[in-house]
Design an enzyme around this catalytic site. Structure first.
Site, PDB file in Angstrom:
ATOM      1  N   ARG A   1       0.815  -1.211   0.000  1.00 44.22           N
ATOM      2  CA  ARG A   1       0.000   0.000   0.000  1.00 44.22           C
ATOM      3  C   ARG A   1       0.854   1.268   0.000  1.00 44.22           C
ATOM      4  O   ARG A   1       0.378   2.332  -0.390  1.00 44.22           O
ATOM      5  CB  ARG A   1      -1.010  -0.031   1.162  1.00 44.22           C
TER       6      ARG A   1
ATOM      7  N   GLU B   1       3.653  -9.988  15.534  1.00 46.12           N
ATOM      8  CA  GLU B   1       3.065 -10.477  16.782  1.00 46.12           C
ATOM      9  C   GLU B   1       3.471 -11.942  16.982  1.00 46.12           C
ATOM     10  O   GLU B   1       3.880 -12.340  18.062  1.00 46.12           O
ATOM     11  CB  GLU B   1       1.550 -10.340  16.714  1.00 46.12           C
TER      12      GLU B   1
END
Lengths: 199, 188
Positions: free
Chosen positions: A82, A119
């Site tokens: 993006r 994570e």
């Protein structure tokens, strides 16, 4: 006298900005929140709806260009994928090179790689070795900053090649980045705070 | 570097084409042995060549009533948005599976070995939209064909496909459901 002091403190708190730029309202309202993507509990801020509004998309680019056009930026590095949507238009408008920072095994030439923590597990960002020269001034662009893990990896890649990161620019960021914040020593500039949505 | 790249012969050659062609780097044996990879990152390092590339597309499509520019992930995201912005069109990213967060339609297409898949958000296309599909390169045309299918399934009229580079020997041009193709450089 007291009122003036309060106003000055307010101004200081807002980084010297008296009024919000009118373009920001439409930018913020063009973003769609998609709950539970990519996994339960995450409120995903979807910028594709902004891209469907040509004037708002134009305003985003204009606001970044206004900020960076006189900062002698020699290269804009965009983070896949993006960051590729916003970075090149900024680069073109300010006369800078565009450098794609990519996931592993996408760039065909010789690369340097930087691992970073997710994570769960790690990911990796790559840059072509000949993209930058020593001391070149670089702007890093992505759509969204949360933990800053990806941006930090991008900063390290740029610095390992001897170039200088001037700033990181993101369309969206979590609250702590709203009034400018730093990642390590590098400033992060965010246009709008990301949207929350209570289920 | 420019040895195998030549400009389109049909049209009178725009003087900007040479600079664009010579800024594209060919990397042998990537992603696998025998493939001569057309690397546009070197073009992106040349602001004038990059600007000329975008300008040529913008000149081609300004005033042609195009309301959508659809870019194919990921290198179509580099060229598509500047074109969209300049001609006042919406930009629609066409993505690999599971990247788009909202409801999508998917189109599978055939690779040399196996298949791949392209997705588009439902609701991006509105009735009456005219679309341009953009990617950096056309090889076999499989990906572009999938892109055309997605847009048509959603009700858009696909007007044309635009790429920086064409590999004409792979005949991708014939796989575009009769849509015209505009390219800046051919590589043989």
């Amino acid at each position: 006298m007291v009122e003036l002091e309060v106003m000055e403190k307010e101004k200081e708190k807002n980084g010297g900005v008296k009024k919000e730029d009118p373009r920001l309202r439409a930018i913020s309202s063009s973003i769609r929140v998609v709950p539970n993507f990519p996994k339960p509990g995450i409120m995903f801020n979807d910028i594709t709806t902004l891209l469907l509004r040509p004037k708002v998309f134009r305003d985003v680019i204009d606001m970044f260009v206004e900020r960076y056009k006189d900062m002698h930026i020699e290269a804009v590095a965009g983070i896949e994928a993006r960051g590729f949507i916003f970075g090149p238009s900024i680069a073109l408008a300010i006369g800078a090179k565009f450098i794609p920072l990519r996931k592993p095994n996408k760039l065909p030439g010789e690369v340097i790689s930087e691992k970073y923590e997710l994570e769960y597990g790690t990911d990796c960002l790559e840059m072509h070795v000949e993209a930058l020269e020593s001391k070149e001034r670089v702007l890093i662009v992505d759509d969204f900053v949360a933990t800053g893990g990806t941006l930090c990896a991008a900063i390290k890649l740029i610095e390992r090649s001897g170039a200088e990161v001037v700033e990181c620019a993101c369309l969206l960021g979590i609250a702590k980045f709203r009034d400018c914040c730093k990642l390590g020593e590098k400033p992060v500039h965010v246009l709008v705070e990301c949207l929350k949505y209570n289920l | 570097m420019a040895a195998q790249i030549e400009e389109k012969k049909q049209d009178l050659k725009d003087p900007r084409i040479d600079g664009i062609a010579s800024s594209i780097r060919v990397v042998p044996n990537f992603p696998k042995p025998g493939i001569m990879f057309q690397d546009i990152t070197t073009l992106l390092l040349n602001p004038k060549a990059f600007k000329n590339t975008v300008d040529l597309f913008v000149e081609q499509y300004t005033g042609k009533d195009i309301s959508i520019v659809a870019g194919i992930e990921a290198r179509g995201f580099i060229f598509g948005p500047p074109i969209a912005l300049a001609i006042g069109a919406k930009f629609i990213p066409l993505r690999k599976p599971r990247k788009l967060p909202g409801e999508v339609i998917s189109e599978e297409y055939v690779l040399e070995y196996g298949t791949d898949c392209l997705e588009m958000h439902i609701g991006a296309v509105q009735p009456g939209d005219h679309a341009l599909v953009v990617d950096d390169l056309i090889a076999t045309g499989g990906t572009l064909c999938a892109a055309i299918n997605l847009l048509e399934r959603a009700g858009a009229k696909v007007v044309e496909c635009a790429c920086v580079i064409e590999l004409p020997e792979l005949k991708g041009r014939e796989r575009l459901k009769n849509k015209p193709l505009y390219v800046l450089v051919e590589s043989h």
